[in-house]
Design an enzyme around this catalytic site. Sequence first.
Site, PDB file in Angstrom:
ATOM      1  N   LYS A 249      -6.293 -36.335 -19.833  1.00 53.94           N
ATOM      2  CA  LYS A 249      -6.664 -37.588 -19.148  1.00 53.94           C
ATOM      3  C   LYS A 249      -6.787 -38.794 -20.090  1.00 53.94           C
ATOM      4  O   LYS A 249      -6.441 -39.908 -19.725  1.00 53.94           O
ATOM      5  CB  LYS A 249      -7.970 -37.413 -18.374  1.00 53.94           C
ATOM      6  CG  LYS A 249      -7.856 -36.472 -17.175  1.00 53.94           C
ATOM      7  CD  LYS A 249      -9.184 -36.430 -16.430  1.00 53.94           C
ATOM      8  CE  LYS A 249      -9.156 -35.452 -15.273  1.00 53.94           C
ATOM      9  NZ  LYS A 249     -10.407 -35.497 -14.489  1.00 53.94           N
TER      10      LYS A 249
ATOM     11  N   GLY B 256     -25.282 -35.267 -17.959  1.00 53.50           N
ATOM     12  CA  GLY B 256     -23.972 -35.175 -18.604  1.00 53.50           C
ATOM     13  C   GLY B 256     -23.421 -36.540 -18.943  1.00 53.50           C
ATOM     14  O   GLY B 256     -23.717 -37.531 -18.255  1.00 53.50           O
TER      15      GLY B 256
HETATM   16  P1  ATR Z   1     -15.707 -33.929 -18.471  1.00 54.31           P
HETATM   17  O1  ATR Z   1     -14.729 -34.892 -19.049  1.00 54.31           O
HETATM   18  O2  ATR Z   1     -15.128 -33.025 -17.419  1.00 54.31           O
HETATM   19  O3  ATR Z   1     -16.954 -34.592 -17.986  1.00 54.31           O
HETATM   20  P2  ATR Z   1     -16.617 -33.168 -21.096  1.00 54.31           P
HETATM   21  O4  ATR Z   1     -16.184 -34.503 -21.589  1.00 54.31           O
HETATM   22  O5  ATR Z   1     -16.238 -31.962 -21.887  1.00 54.31           O
HETATM   23  O6  ATR Z   1     -16.102 -32.897 -19.627  1.00 54.31           O
HETATM   24  O7  ATR Z   1     -18.220 -33.212 -20.899  1.00 54.31           O
HETATM   25  C1  ATR Z   1     -18.951 -32.086 -20.615  1.00 54.31           C
HETATM   26  C2  ATR Z   1     -20.430 -32.451 -20.388  1.00 54.31           C
HETATM   27  O8  ATR Z   1     -21.123 -31.222 -20.159  1.00 54.31           O
HETATM   28  C3  ATR Z   1     -21.105 -33.108 -21.588  1.00 54.31           C
HETATM   29  O9  ATR Z   1     -22.076 -33.998 -21.120  1.00 54.31           O
HETATM   30  C4  ATR Z   1     -21.759 -31.909 -22.291  1.00 54.31           C
HETATM   31  O10 ATR Z   1     -22.884 -32.240 -23.076  1.00 54.31           O
HETATM   32  P3  ATR Z   1     -22.714 -32.621 -24.651  1.00 54.31           P
HETATM   33  O11 ATR Z   1     -22.225 -34.043 -24.677  1.00 54.31           O
HETATM   34  O12 ATR Z   1     -24.084 -32.475 -25.208  1.00 54.31           O
HETATM   35  O13 ATR Z   1     -21.711 -31.637 -25.222  1.00 54.31           O
HETATM   36  C5  ATR Z   1     -22.212 -31.121 -21.095  1.00 54.31           C
HETATM   37  N1  ATR Z   1     -22.452 -29.713 -21.414  1.00 54.31           N
HETATM   38  C6  ATR Z   1     -21.520 -28.749 -21.652  1.00 54.31           C
HETATM   39  N2  ATR Z   1     -22.126 -27.568 -21.873  1.00 54.31           N
HETATM   40  C7  ATR Z   1     -23.479 -27.773 -21.778  1.00 54.31           C
HETATM   41  C8  ATR Z   1     -24.650 -26.957 -21.879  1.00 54.31           C
HETATM   42  N3  ATR Z   1     -24.553 -25.646 -22.129  1.00 54.31           N
HETATM   43  N4  ATR Z   1     -25.864 -27.537 -21.703  1.00 54.31           N
HETATM   44  C9  ATR Z   1     -25.966 -28.843 -21.431  1.00 54.31           C
HETATM   45  N5  ATR Z   1     -24.923 -29.683 -21.314  1.00 54.31           N
HETATM   46  C10 ATR Z   1     -23.683 -29.161 -21.474  1.00 54.31           C
END
Ligand code: ATR
Length: 276
Positions: free
Chosen positions: A65, A127
């Site tokens: 994206k 997030g």
């Molecule tokens: P997308 O573009 O689909 O939103 P991404 O950019 O990979 O996906 O973002 C994933 C989100 O999930 C992020 O906010 C991530 O938090 P971090 O910025 O701290 O990495 C969050 N996330 C993923 N795994 C997590 C977990 N186990 N606990 C809390 N937040 C999580």
Amino acid sequence: MKRACVIGWPIKHSRSPLIHRAWLKHYGIDGSYDRQAVEPDHVETFLTSLESLGLVGCNVTVPHKEKAFEVADVKDAAACAVGAANTLWLENGALHATNTDTYGFMAYLTHKAPQWKPSDGHVVVLGAGGASRAILHGLLESGQSCIRLINRSAARANQVRTHFGAQIEVVPWSARNAAMTDAGLVINTTSVGMNGEGSPDVDLGLVADDAIVSDIVYTPLETAFLRAAKARELQTVDGLGMLLHQAVPAFETWFGVRPTVTDALYQTVADDIGRE
Ligand code: ATR
């Protein structure tokens, strides 16, 4: 015949063909919509060759994206707010890009919870990735004046605040449960809960009794987060509706008909998810 497709890496789990093919059939349009696996190194070449590939446009999914946004000649406000594009099309020889996740989320929220109004209680967004940005853009555009943003990594949340401004209040991860107090709308935009694994580590105990809880994860359709909300007798908004509604403007752009998201289409895709 007008041809469109969805590209990603991997792509085989995409439900977009199910949605667009159902509409092509329903509206009797001479068109096609396929899945196309495109490796990260080949995205730019693919997108700059749409015309010679005989495509009117395409959807772009993970992990392409951001690249699609970079490559496009013309980007609209929704794409710029998110810094990522999920829908591309050719217009007068130029490659145009938008991000329809914003529309998809807001359209389903207002369909499922028409009583929700901006500023009705605090809004909490969990997030700070691409999906979060798309939703924040939609909420701010609709007039929500203050949004609490909670993310595991503070640096990423602060970047989002820098992008959108002071209407975003970054709440430290350690203060997440207290930040839920009196919330009227809580949205999980993280990937936590996907494939039935885990649930965002937040307590819904303090949210308003008439709060709406939304999850963008749609595999499974009822995530552990939505189950927790239902156990607290809160209204829930699932992630499948966002997926269906984000496809509406894309279909209209390529095929010239604005399609309707029906209960039957929702059920078709829900059944497909259930078979996984
Ligand atoms: P997308 O573009 O689909 O939103 P991404 O950019 O990979 O996906 O973002 C994933 C989100 O999930 C992020 O906010 C991530 O938090 P971090 O910025 O701290 O990495 C969050 N996330 C993923 N795994 C997590 C977990 N186990 N606990 C809390 N937040 C999580």
